[in-house]
Design a protein around this motif. Structure first.
Motif, short mmCIF file in Angstrom:
data_model
loop_
_atom_site.label_atom_id
_atom_site.label_comp_id
_atom_site.label_asym_id
_atom_site.label_seq_id
_atom_site.Cartn_x
_atom_site.Cartn_y
_atom_site.Cartn_z
N PRO A 97 0.84 -1.21 0.00
CA PRO A 97 0.00 0.00 0.00
C PRO A 97 0.87 1.26 0.00
N ALA A 98 0.38 2.32 -0.64
CA ALA A 98 1.04 3.63 -0.57
C ALA A 98 0.19 4.51 0.36
N ALA A 99 0.42 5.85 0.31
CA ALA A 99 -0.21 6.74 1.30
C ALA A 99 -1.74 6.66 1.28
N GLU A 100 -2.31 6.78 0.09
CA GLU A 100 -3.79 6.81 -0.01
C GLU A 100 -4.41 5.48 0.43
N GLU A 101 -3.75 4.40 0.06
CA GLU A 101 -4.24 3.06 0.42
C GLU A 101 -4.16 2.89 1.94
N GLY A 105 -7.39 2.11 3.81
CA GLY A 105 -7.45 0.66 4.08
C GLY A 105 -7.88 -0.13 2.87
N LEU A 106 -7.71 0.46 1.68
CA LEU A 106 -8.11 -0.24 0.44
C LEU A 106 -6.96 -0.24 -0.56
N PRO A 107 -6.81 -1.31 -1.35
CA PRO A 107 -5.70 -1.35 -2.29
C PRO A 107 -5.99 -0.53 -3.55
N PHE A 108 -4.95 0.02 -4.11
CA PHE A 108 -5.02 0.66 -5.43
C PHE A 108 -6.12 1.73 -5.54
N VAL A 109 -6.10 2.66 -4.59
CA VAL A 109 -7.05 3.77 -4.66
C VAL A 109 -6.35 5.11 -4.91
N GLY A 110 -5.00 5.13 -4.89
CA GLY A 110 -4.24 6.35 -5.17
C GLY A 110 -4.03 6.52 -6.67
N PRO A 111 -3.10 7.37 -7.07
CA PRO A 111 -2.87 7.63 -8.50
C PRO A 111 -2.58 6.36 -9.32
N VAL A 130 -12.74 -8.31 -10.20
CA VAL A 130 -11.43 -8.94 -10.01
C VAL A 130 -11.09 -8.88 -8.52
N TYR A 131 -9.93 -9.40 -8.14
CA TYR A 131 -9.51 -9.26 -6.75
C TYR A 131 -8.15 -8.56 -6.73
N LEU A 132 -8.06 -7.49 -5.94
CA LEU A 132 -6.84 -6.68 -5.89
C LEU A 132 -6.18 -6.80 -4.52
N THR A 133 -4.91 -7.05 -4.52
CA THR A 133 -4.19 -7.08 -3.23
C THR A 133 -2.72 -6.80 -3.46
N ASN A 134 -1.94 -6.89 -2.41
CA ASN A 134 -0.50 -6.62 -2.47
C ASN A 134 0.28 -7.71 -1.77
N VAL A 135 1.58 -7.74 -2.05
CA VAL A 135 2.44 -8.73 -1.38
C VAL A 135 2.48 -8.44 0.12
N VAL A 136 2.73 -7.19 0.50
CA VAL A 136 2.67 -6.85 1.93
C VAL A 136 1.45 -5.96 2.17
N LYS A 137 0.87 -6.12 3.33
CA LYS A 137 -0.42 -5.48 3.61
C LYS A 137 -0.31 -4.18 4.39
N CYS A 138 0.91 -3.79 4.76
CA CYS A 138 1.09 -2.54 5.49
C CYS A 138 2.06 -1.64 4.72
#
Ligand code: URA
Length: 240
Positions: A97-101, A105-111, A130-138
């Protein structure tokens, strides 16, 4: 502590063996009671058992609790677990996740996420499908690349998410996702566009491609990503 190691495929095979022995012994006593001495031959396939042993995404979320307890957990605002359909045919995995995420608390909501949404729309897909997630959650501080120990602490939850969703294909967005899912350190520029397999199960197809954050800095790479997305669509039987 957790379902993660308990459901690794070696463990599943062992559990299946024990379960099979148990079933056979039950059948055996039943058949003996009726005076038959031959066992019925129906076998549980590993696939049947894996299917029945799969957790749900909600169960994985519950198991994750307040985090994987790596160094990133105390620094984040929100844990970003993932979002989308729990029965998605297509799963997309980013880095972290980056700052906006972190804030939402949601993935891929920033630029980068907004660009990813446009790419999905161009493929005829909605985010909810689809399902969106990341390798690390923090979120790592200053959006740095997650350290290897942070990846190894968090990625068992990703493994369980993948088992829960059982997607037909995964898109690995960027180097961290590619290296984690395929366990290959080849530069992404060389590896993108070629369908690989998930290292953890040796079968789920993985398409490595550039991360949308990379595309924001290198718009010339968009056409390469579009080529990769066309391969994904053809794989899923969607109209190209
Ligand atoms: N970058 C990622 O890898 N994931 C996100 O959720 C946002 C930006």
């Amino acid at each position: 502590m957790f379902i993660v190691s308990a459901y690794s495929s070696k463990r599943v095979r062992e559990e299946n063996k024990v379960r099979q022995q148990f079933l056979e012994s039950e059948y055996l006593s039943l058949w003996r009671a009726y005076g038959f001495w031959e066992l019925p031959t129906k076998e549980l396939s590993l696939q049947d058992f894996e299917q029945s042993a799969r957790p749900s995404v909600d169960e994985v979320r519950e198991q994750m609790g307040s985090g994987c307890e790596c160094a990133l957990c105390p620094q984040r605002k929100n844990l970003v677990f993932g979002s989308g359909s729990p029965t998605a045919r297509l799963m997309l995995v980013g880095e972290a996740p980056a700052a906006e995420e972190d804030a939402q608390g949601l993935p891929f909501v920033g630029p980068a996420g907004q660009l990813l949404t446009k790419i999905l729309e161009a493929m005829g897909l909605k985010r909810e499908e689809v399902y969106l997630t990341n390798v690390v959650k923090c979120r790592p501080p200053q959006n740095r690349v997650p350290a290897p120990e942070e990846v190894s602490s968090c990625s068992p939850f990703l493994e369980e998410q993948i088992r829960a969703i059982a997607p037909e294909m995964i898109i690995a967005l960027g180097t961290t996702a590619f290296a984690t899912l395929v366990e290959d350190d080849t530069p992404l520029a060389e590896s993108r566009g070629k369908v690989r397999t998930l290292a953890w199960d040796g079968k789920t197809p993985v398409m490595p491609t550039f991360h949308p954050a990379y595309l924001l800095k290198h718009p010339e790479a968009k056409k390469l990503v579009w080529e990769d997305m066309k391969t994904v669509m053809a794989f899923l039987g969607a109209k190209v």
